[in-house]
Design a protein around this motif. Structure first.
Motif, PDB file in Angstrom:
ATOM      1  N   ALA A  15      -6.511  27.929  32.880  1.00  0.00           N
ATOM      2  CA  ALA A  15      -5.482  28.972  32.879  1.00  0.00           C
ATOM      3  C   ALA A  15      -4.378  28.644  33.878  1.00  0.00           C
ATOM      4  CB  ALA A  15      -6.111  30.311  33.212  1.00  0.00           C
ATOM      5  N   LYS A  16      -4.733  28.137  35.067  1.00  0.00           N
ATOM      6  CA  LYS A  16      -3.734  27.768  36.069  1.00  0.00           C
ATOM      7  C   LYS A  16      -2.848  26.634  35.568  1.00  0.00           C
ATOM      8  CE  LYS A  16      -6.213  29.230  40.242  1.00  0.00           C
ATOM      9  NZ  LYS A  16      -6.861  28.781  41.507  1.00  0.00           N
ATOM     10  N   ARG A  17      -3.458  25.639  34.914  1.00  0.00           N
ATOM     11  CA  ARG A  17      -2.672  24.532  34.369  1.00  0.00           C
ATOM     12  C   ARG A  17      -1.691  25.028  33.314  1.00  0.00           C
ATOM     13  NH1 ARG A  17      -7.104  19.670  33.361  1.00  0.00           N
ATOM     14  NH2 ARG A  17      -7.362  19.059  35.562  1.00  0.00           N
ATOM     15  N   TYR A  18      -2.163  25.956  32.486  1.00  0.00           N
ATOM     16  CA  TYR A  18      -1.320  26.486  31.418  1.00  0.00           C
ATOM     17  C   TYR A  18      -0.119  27.233  32.008  1.00  0.00           C
ATOM     18  CZ  TYR A  18       0.133  29.325  27.425  1.00  0.00           C
ATOM     19  OH  TYR A  18       0.859  29.928  26.439  1.00  0.00           O
ATOM     20  N   HIS A  19      -0.380  28.048  33.028  1.00  0.00           N
ATOM     21  CA  HIS A  19       0.701  28.811  33.647  1.00  0.00           C
ATOM     22  C   HIS A  19       1.683  27.883  34.378  1.00  0.00           C
ATOM     23  CE1 HIS A  19      -0.721  32.727  32.577  1.00  0.00           C
ATOM     24  NE2 HIS A  19      -1.890  32.562  33.185  1.00  0.00           N
ATOM     25  N   SER A  20       1.158  26.843  35.004  1.00  0.00           N
ATOM     26  CA  SER A  20       2.049  25.905  35.710  1.00  0.00           C
ATOM     27  C   SER A  20       2.966  25.181  34.738  1.00  0.00           C
ATOM     28  CB  SER A  20       1.225  24.909  36.525  1.00  0.00           C
ATOM     29  OG  SER A  20       0.437  24.107  35.675  1.00  0.00           O
ATOM     30  N   ARG A  21       2.448  24.880  33.545  1.00  0.00           N
ATOM     31  CA  ARG A  21       3.302  24.238  32.524  1.00  0.00           C
ATOM     32  C   ARG A  21       4.382  25.177  32.038  1.00  0.00           C
ATOM     33  NH1 ARG A  21      -1.482  21.450  28.870  1.00  0.00           N
ATOM     34  NH2 ARG A  21      -2.043  19.805  30.379  1.00  0.00           N
ATOM     35  N   LEU A  22       4.049  26.471  31.906  1.00  0.00           N
ATOM     36  CA  LEU A  22       5.046  27.449  31.467  1.00  0.00           C
ATOM     37  C   LEU A  22       6.167  27.579  32.486  1.00  0.00           C
ATOM     38  CD1 LEU A  22       2.856  30.345  29.992  1.00  0.00           C
ATOM     39  CD2 LEU A  22       4.226  28.643  28.740  1.00  0.00           C
ATOM     40  N   ILE A  23       5.782  27.532  33.779  1.00  0.00           N
ATOM     41  CA  ILE A  23       6.784  27.652  34.836  1.00  0.00           C
ATOM     42  C   ILE A  23       7.738  26.464  34.827  1.00  0.00           C
ATOM     43  CG2 ILE A  23       7.109  27.722  37.352  1.00  0.00           C
ATOM     44  CD1 ILE A  23       4.483  29.309  37.488  1.00  0.00           C
ATOM     45  N   LYS A  24       7.164  25.270  34.575  1.00  0.00           N
ATOM     46  CA  LYS A  24       8.003  24.075  34.532  1.00  0.00           C
ATOM     47  C   LYS A  24       8.972  24.139  33.351  1.00  0.00           C
ATOM     48  CE  LYS A  24       4.710  20.956  36.746  1.00  0.00           C
ATOM     49  NZ  LYS A  24       3.851  19.761  36.572  1.00  0.00           N
ATOM     50  N   TRP A  37     -15.238  28.625  36.459  1.00  0.00           N
ATOM     51  CA  TRP A  37     -14.297  27.807  37.239  1.00  0.00           C
ATOM     52  C   TRP A  37     -13.403  26.997  36.311  1.00  0.00           C
ATOM     53  CZ3 TRP A  37     -14.433  22.315  37.454  1.00  0.00           C
ATOM     54  CH2 TRP A  37     -13.505  21.748  38.323  1.00  0.00           C
ATOM     55  N   TRP A  38     -13.974  26.422  35.285  1.00  0.00           N
ATOM     56  CA  TRP A  38     -13.203  25.584  34.362  1.00  0.00           C
ATOM     57  C   TRP A  38     -12.174  26.415  33.600  1.00  0.00           C
ATOM     58  CZ3 TRP A  38     -12.313  20.635  34.046  1.00  0.00           C
ATOM     59  CH2 TRP A  38     -11.757  20.108  32.889  1.00  0.00           C
ATOM     60  N   ASN A  39     -12.545  27.631  33.202  1.00  0.00           N
ATOM     61  CA  ASN A  39     -11.601  28.509  32.503  1.00  0.00           C
ATOM     62  C   ASN A  39     -10.437  28.887  33.402  1.00  0.00           C
ATOM     63  OD1 ASN A  39     -12.983  28.565  30.059  1.00  0.00           O
ATOM     64  ND2 ASN A  39     -14.258  30.310  30.667  1.00  0.00           N
ATOM     65  N   ARG A  40     -10.732  29.172  34.680  1.00  0.00           N
ATOM     66  CA  ARG A  40      -9.654  29.500  35.616  1.00  0.00           C
ATOM     67  C   ARG A  40      -8.734  28.301  35.827  1.00  0.00           C
ATOM     68  NH1 ARG A  40     -13.931  32.048  38.592  1.00  0.00           N
ATOM     69  NH2 ARG A  40     -13.794  34.328  38.464  1.00  0.00           N
ATOM     70  N   ARG A  41      -9.344  27.137  35.896  1.00  0.00           N
ATOM     71  CA  ARG A  41      -8.564  25.923  36.109  1.00  0.00           C
ATOM     72  C   ARG A  41      -7.625  25.668  34.927  1.00  0.00           C
ATOM     73  NH1 ARG A  41     -11.092  19.844  36.933  1.00  0.00           N
ATOM     74  NH2 ARG A  41      -9.182  18.844  37.678  1.00  0.00           N
TER      75      ARG A  41
END
Length: 366
Positions: free
Chosen positions: A357-366, A351-355
């Motif tokens: 990864a989601k944060r990392y992708h959201s930063r890239l989108i921003k 769960w922590w790894n997925r979390r």
């Protein structure tokens, strides 16, 4: 959202919500599997004595205990089950003051509050979270949620391509994230049946009335007879000796006496609990009820001739503590008790790894 995604979310967030509680329950349960052996090792002066020719009468033993503790009231008496074992008198309730007595000379060997010993404290933590009835309810609900987690986990494990063998294997040489996933998946499938058994039997110990009614309904069995009542109108009569009632109980049910429940209310009976060799329950589920005033036998319950529903319910506790197969199943129970720690740790890491990864992708989108 697909059905599989919904199942995944239920499995994930249920685990995150009650995971730590399940770890606590599993680890404490693993300790309690060998509670008697631990206590005999740590407190030999309380648990064991040197066998001699004759035991003092039960009446004499109780008088000694009551004289030493005039402000406390005897509730349960654990009878010695071997020549070396001592009496245990539980005062005021099942989890209060424990008094140990030498059965041969009637001398008090020592006493303690349950919560003052390691195993006693662990038992209270495991059965009621140190908080009485509310703790029991929390544990019962957690056991029900564990059943749900086991079912959703099995659904998620089930391969959509029909290839089952990878789900039983761990790729130890793979990348650590893959290995963590394999450990979680394989541990879950190897333990799911045992976890379901422990969860259901644990639920039955908390919500026992509901479970026994359900079992009786399924098996079309009559309910157990209600405990009989003593007749307070005979209170002025001379009280019968405990030892005479024990002899009568032995005649009515020729089995080992394990516990005696002393009446706490005017209408309550005195109950002698017995265990037949054929029973799996460590304390037995056979009972002889006596009128506390006259000593008259009011009711006899023989576990061997009980209804099917009652016999099924009586075996749930032995399954829960792993005593049916002796030492091998007790050791297995210890191992199963460690599984929530493994499953929660590996699940939390995923769960922590997925979390992350989601944060990392959201930063890239921003």
């Amino acid at each position: 959202m697909t059905a599989r995604k919904i199942v995944f979310q239920l499995h994930l967030y249920t685990g995150l919500t009650i995971g730590l509680l399940l770890i606590l329950s599993g680890l404490t349960g693993s300790v309690l599997v060998f509670r008697e052996e631990i206590e005999a090792l740590v407190y030999p002066e309380l648990m064991n004595t040197v066998p001699r020719d004759e035991r003092v009468s039960l009446q004499t033993m109780l008088k000694t205990v009551q004289h030493a503790h005039p402000e406390d009231k005897p509730f349960f008496i654990r009878m010695p089950r071997t020549p070396e074992q001592t009496y245990l008198v539980k005062m005021n309730g099942a989890h209060d003051l424990f008094v140990y007595v030498d059965p041969y000379n009637g001398m008090i060997l020592g006493e303690h509050r349950q919560e003052d010993t390691f195993t006693g404290w662990i038992a209270l933590l495991h059965t009621e979270l140190l908080s009485g009835e509310p703790g029991k309810i929390i544990l019962g609900v957690s056991a029900l949620l564990l059943i749900g987690m086991s079912i959703t986990g099995l659904i998620l494990w089930w391969p959509r391509n029909g290839k089952f063998s990878p789900g039983f294997k761990i790729q130890w040489a793979a990348q650590w994230k893959r290995m963590n996933f394999d450990i979680h998946r394989a541990s879950g499938i190897y333990t799911v049946v045992f976890i379901l058994l422990i969860a259901f039997t644990g639920t039955s110990l908390v919500f026992n009335k509901t479970v026994i009614n359900l079992i009786n309904a399924i098996t079309q069995s009559p309910p157990r007879a209600a405990p009989p009542l003593s007749d307070p109108r005979q209170a002025r009569m001379p009280r019968p000796a405990f030892d005479m009632m024990l002899q009568q109980a032995d005649y009515m049910l020729p089995a080992s006496t394990t516990w005696i429940t002393l009446p706490q209310k005017p209408g309550a009976p005195l109950v002698v609990r017995k265990k037949f060799v054929q029973e799996f329950h460590p304390n037995g589920k056979s009972f002889v009820y006596f009128d506390q005033y006259s000593g008259k036998v009011l009711q006899v319950e023989n576990a061997l001739t009980a209804s099917l529903g009652t016999r099924i319910f009586n075996i749930l506790y032995p399954i829960h503590i792993g005593v049916i197969g002796g030492t091998p199943t007790r050791l297995l129970q210890v191992i199963i008790g460690l599984s929530p720690l493994i499953l929660f740790t590996t699940g939390y890491i995923m769960w922590w790894n997925r979390r992350k990864a989601k944060r990392y992708h959201s930063r890239l989108i921003k």
